[in-house]
Structures are given as C-alpha cells and as structure tokens.
Write an enzyme that holds these catalytic residues in place. Sequence first.
Site, PDB file in Angstrom:
ATOM      1  N   ILE A   1      18.194 -12.059 -32.202  1.00 29.37           N
ATOM      2  CA  ILE A   1      16.872 -11.949 -31.611  1.00 29.37           C
ATOM      3  C   ILE A   1      16.559 -13.285 -30.949  1.00 29.37           C
ATOM      4  CG2 ILE A   1      15.974 -10.140 -33.115  1.00 29.37           C
ATOM      5  CD1 ILE A   1      14.726 -12.192 -34.886  1.00 29.37           C
ATOM      6  N   ASP A   2      15.607 -13.270 -30.031  1.00 31.42           N
ATOM      7  CA  ASP A   2      15.285 -14.468 -29.266  1.00 31.42           C
ATOM      8  C   ASP A   2      14.755 -15.582 -30.159  1.00 31.42           C
ATOM      9  OD1 ASP A   2      15.932 -13.148 -26.902  1.00 31.42           O
ATOM     10  OD2 ASP A   2      13.884 -12.415 -26.618  1.00 31.42           O
ATOM     11  N   LYS A   3      14.857 -16.794 -29.662  1.00 33.00           N
ATOM     12  CA  LYS A   3      14.398 -17.978 -30.392  1.00 33.00           C
ATOM     13  C   LYS A   3      12.964 -17.810 -30.898  1.00 33.00           C
ATOM     14  CE  LYS A   3      13.006 -22.775 -29.555  1.00 33.00           C
ATOM     15  NZ  LYS A   3      12.919 -23.857 -28.540  1.00 33.00           N
TER      16      LYS A   3
END
Length: 346
Positions: A158-160
Amino acid sequence: MAEDFDDIELSADDGDSGLYEHFRFVADKGQQLLRVDKFLVSRLEKSSRNRIQQAADAGCILVNGKPVKSNYRVKPLDVVSVVMDRPRYELEIIPEDIPLDIVYEDAHLLVVNKPPGLVVHPGHGNYTGTLVNALAWHFRDNPDYDVNDPRMGLVHRIDKDTSGLLVVAKTPDAKTHLGKQFFNKTTRREYVAVVWGVPAPQKGTVTGNIGRNPKDRLQMTVFPDGSEGKHAVTHYEVMEPIGYVSVVRCRLETGRTHQIRVHMKYIGHPLLNDSRYGGDEILRGERTAKYRQFVENCFKICPRQALHARTLGFVHPETGQEMFFESEVPSDMVQMIERWRTYAGG
C-alpha cells in the site's frame, strides 16, 4: 545477476504500486518457435522450469508487454520480460529497530498493520526506514528468513501515506500461494476513505482502465475508452455523509496503482488531503475564511490522503483455513471525521 529467477516473488500488481521489470531478453532475428518457459530456463541462472511456469501463471512473464502462459511460443524479435511487484533492491537490507504492529503471526505468514507515513519497500531514495527494514529486524534471529530473498516477504503493498493491513510470507511456498490469490482476485480487501462530497448513487461500482498519466508521470489516470492502462473495478458505498464530505467504504475487485484514489477522483470525489490528485484543495463548501480555516485544521489533523486498508481476507497457504482481519481506522482519520461531524451538526 543480482538475484536468481528462482527467487522472484509471484504476486502481480496489487493496486498500490506497479510492476517492475527485473529481466528483459530480446529474441534474435533467427529465433525458432520455442516455448517461453524453455526460452527463459536457458537464459536465467539457476532457474527451474517449474518456477518459470509458476511465474507465468501469476502473470509475471510478459511478451511485448502482455502476460503470457508458459506454452507461449517465442518468435523472432519478441521482447520477453520478467516482472515483479517491487523494484530491485540495490543495496542489502539493513535491519532497523522500527516498531511493528503485528496483528497475527505463525510459522508461515505474518499480518502487520502499517502506520501512515511508512514506506513499504526500499528504493527511489528511501533505502532505510522502510517496513522491509523493520521486518529485517523482527526476523533477525530467524535463520530461515532472509529479508533479501524475494521468495519471502511482502505479498502486496500500500502507498506510503495509506495505513492498514499487509500480509508477509515467511516461506517461499506461502509467498507463491498468497501471490496467486492476489493475482486471481480471490482475496478480500476493503478500505475506508474520506472523500469530498457525497457520491451519487451512494452505492455503486467504478469501472475504468487505469494507467500512467501521459501529462504527469507521477499520477495515474482513467482511460474510459480502454485504449490504455489496465482493467480496474472498485465497488464503493457511502457509510456516512457528513456535510461537504463523506466516509466511504471501497472494495477492490482488481488491484491497480492508486486505484481507489484515481477512481474516486474520476467520479468527482477525490480523497481528502490527497495532494497528488487534488484533494488537498477545498472542493466543496462555503467561501468563508472561517470555513477555510476549519478545512486547513482538518488537513493538519490528517496530513495525508484519508485512506485506510481496514479489511484483509485470504486462504491460509498451509491449512486452507479462511483468514479474516480487520484493523481500526487510525486516530488521525477518526479525529478528522469527528471534526466534520461537529461542523455539520453545528
């Protein structure tokens, strides 16, 4: 070569980052028709034909940019690529004592609840301080786990600045089994988001190919005519309309880079404080200084896109048992939602 092909991870594009090319071969002009698994087994060091066939089943073997099965016959000048769901590690992963919120762990896998702001994989200038560095520390006394071995580790990402649940494989078999579940779309993944406005209808499905934005390479975009990008489907439902925003539940049917962020923008409801997709602007509401200050305060409370991977479900790779996990919406999103409730009530 930096890594053997038998070490590749067999999970395809999961939704939150794209696929990365690790190997590329161009067939000669005089290339005779040859199955792609035979073509690759003679070119990759210490590779096994069975492993290559598993990679093809998981969509990790591309010819001229498109996934192929292991019985595809390579023709002259075909471009054969091996792709993975993470960039190549340029440096050895150093264990770092970074706290991990471990939801579940056994001999085969681990489920972790990632906080916002934590990069998942090293690369692109983030070679330390990542979730992988934290996993290296967690497994530092486990002789069977090598964090530099891509046959193990994170199955998806998942994104930062997105928070929530991720599954980590502790064995090569678990990695392969879980990777196929993600590729075959049999996992269950639900997210909670806060978006601008109230989608209409309040329950629906967004379908539209997602690909790199030709005008901004840092963004993904929807190609409604299907001319570019990859097929993407997001199911959404408004859980709570709150004045000029709403809390939405999103279920991924496919997994593409920034899928929820892109699809919600596409239907006119970007995620709050999503700076990459315009959600950090005031898109609904009043034209008063007081309201602007209120929104800016909300952004300070939740200084990221308001997106949380709340639910993760899959079949255990060893026992066959259905596993289901939920994590609470983190405090920054909860506090911001409460502020909007107070504002709407007033």
